[in-house]
Design an enzyme around this catalytic site. Sequence first.
Site, PDB file in Angstrom:
ATOM      1  CE  LYS A  95     -10.688   5.238   7.554  1.00 34.05           C
ATOM      2  NZ  LYS A  95      -9.251   5.072   7.139  1.00 34.05           N
TER       3      LYS A  95
HETATM    4  N1  PMP Z   1     -11.992   4.351  -0.052  1.00 36.31           N
HETATM    5  C1  PMP Z   1     -12.679   5.282   0.598  1.00 36.31           C
HETATM    6  C2  PMP Z   1     -13.940   5.788  -0.024  1.00 36.31           C
HETATM    7  C3  PMP Z   1     -12.218   5.794   1.819  1.00 36.31           C
HETATM    8  O1  PMP Z   1     -12.894   6.747   2.461  1.00 36.31           O
HETATM    9  C4  PMP Z   1     -10.990   5.298   2.332  1.00 36.31           C
HETATM   10  C5  PMP Z   1     -10.443   5.879   3.601  1.00 36.31           C
HETATM   11  N2  PMP Z   1      -9.642   7.037   3.354  1.00 36.31           N
HETATM   12  C6  PMP Z   1     -10.307   4.317   1.624  1.00 36.31           C
HETATM   13  C7  PMP Z   1     -10.844   3.863   0.435  1.00 36.31           C
HETATM   14  C8  PMP Z   1      -8.972   3.767   2.082  1.00 36.31           C
HETATM   15  O2  PMP Z   1      -9.029   3.073   3.281  1.00 36.31           O
HETATM   16  P1  PMP Z   1      -7.790   3.087   4.252  1.00 36.31           P
HETATM   17  O3  PMP Z   1      -7.683   4.468   4.828  1.00 36.31           O
HETATM   18  O4  PMP Z   1      -8.130   2.088   5.300  1.00 36.31           O
HETATM   19  O5  PMP Z   1      -6.571   2.741   3.483  1.00 36.31           O
END
Ligand code: PMP
Length: 458
Positions: free
Chosen positions: A44
């Site tokens: 992120k």
């Molecule tokens: N895994 C973790 C640990 C995350 O913090 C996030 C972000 N919410 C994600 C997966 C998913 O990523 P995205 O928001 O880009 O779909």
Amino acid sequence: MNVFESVLDAVGATPLIRLRRVTAGLTAQVWVKVEFANPGGSVKDRAALAMVRAAEELGELQPGGTIVEGSSGNTGVGLAMVAAQCGYTAVVVVPNTIAHEKVALLQAYGARVVATEGKLPREHPEHVNNLARRIAEETDGGWYANQYDNPANPRIHELTTGPEIWEQTGGRVTHLVAGIGTGGTISGTGRFLKRHGVTVVGTDPEASVYAGGDGSPYFVESVGHYLHPDTVEDTWPTAYDRAIVDRFERIPDGESLRVARRLAAEEGLLVGGSAGTAVAGALRVAAGLGPEHVVVAVLPDSGRNYLSKYFDDRWMTGMGFLDATEGPFVRDVVPQRGLAVVPATDTVAAVLARHGSGPVAVVVPRTSDAPTRSAPEVIGSVDPAELRALVAADPERAADSVTRHAGSAPAAVGHGENAAAATARIDGGKGPVLLLIDGRAVALVPRAVLEQRHETTG
Ligand code: PMP
């Protein structure tokens, strides 16, 4: 050597590492994109930095302004890191269900953390995203980052994560595997890689609605989409472009968490639960492929965020995700009958019409024909014999809501806990005991079953 003028210049360009041991027996190669190598510790960082830069360019965020976001942790950390470096204030609204390490982390970066109830309908004013939006509106110089609908989130993955994977594999990548939270990672990375003929596989917690689950609670944090039963209109993030995903692998929590633990123990990669979900999916995908294929899974964050959960043997066995080192196990002494359930919206009369004897679990109403229920959805229990006596004494009680007589959530034991240890752990409590397998309630039994059976067997 990598030398940077600012921590923000160190975001991205993360390593790609080949898995060597958990892939035993597979002919296709499996590589992982190690996003916990970002300076804020997760994938992120990319989105956080990109959203702030875009807001600055659009004039939405002014010098000295306040960045506000609803986040289960990692986006908050990324934004707090950017805020610290650029002189902004960060306010992060978090659901009260997240691992406490994540809250401590945000505070360490100097962010203000506002905790709110984690399981609320989407329309509720205190829902994470609604509260964050409101705080931004009410704060002078406030800007709501809104990762779910901010186009800068998927775009940065299209501009960086995708091209990095393409270059790092020398154009040999054939499959991208990633989870979906906001959808930014898979939509952006996938959009770029699809132009090169790469197949995009979404991994989703089995209960998540993205890939067709019932939306009940699950235990892998930060991916998938939970659906509160009172949500009127379920909205999906616009950062998530469904058309990018070629197919899904639906991964039960137990599989995700056990793969995450194997990555630490066998590959030396300490990762979070959603990385376990992605690699579990990658292993499934690779199993059907030959040596000419190169599968890349995205590992969003580090296992350091989850030492008190996924890497704590007691938490894992208590939830039914792992067996204790020694038996006899709970499953050896507790017979696994089906779970008798009644929705919390029913009346006492409805329970008596349908249930004869034995404890009945009072559950959050949800359209589901699953024979098991997610553990947090069991909010109480009733004993039909007691209800029958109650109604015999006072017929008006038949019209009562069951919740009036349901008490609190029953004590729960994992099926692989040592039976004596589980008995000791819940000693002193009252009422029936919930049996958990992989975080799901599979039976509700009278307490005496666990206690007495254990005495006679062992
Ligand atoms: N895994 C973790 C640990 C995350 O913090 C996030 C972000 N919410 C994600 C997966 C998913 O990523 P995205 O928001 O880009 O779909």
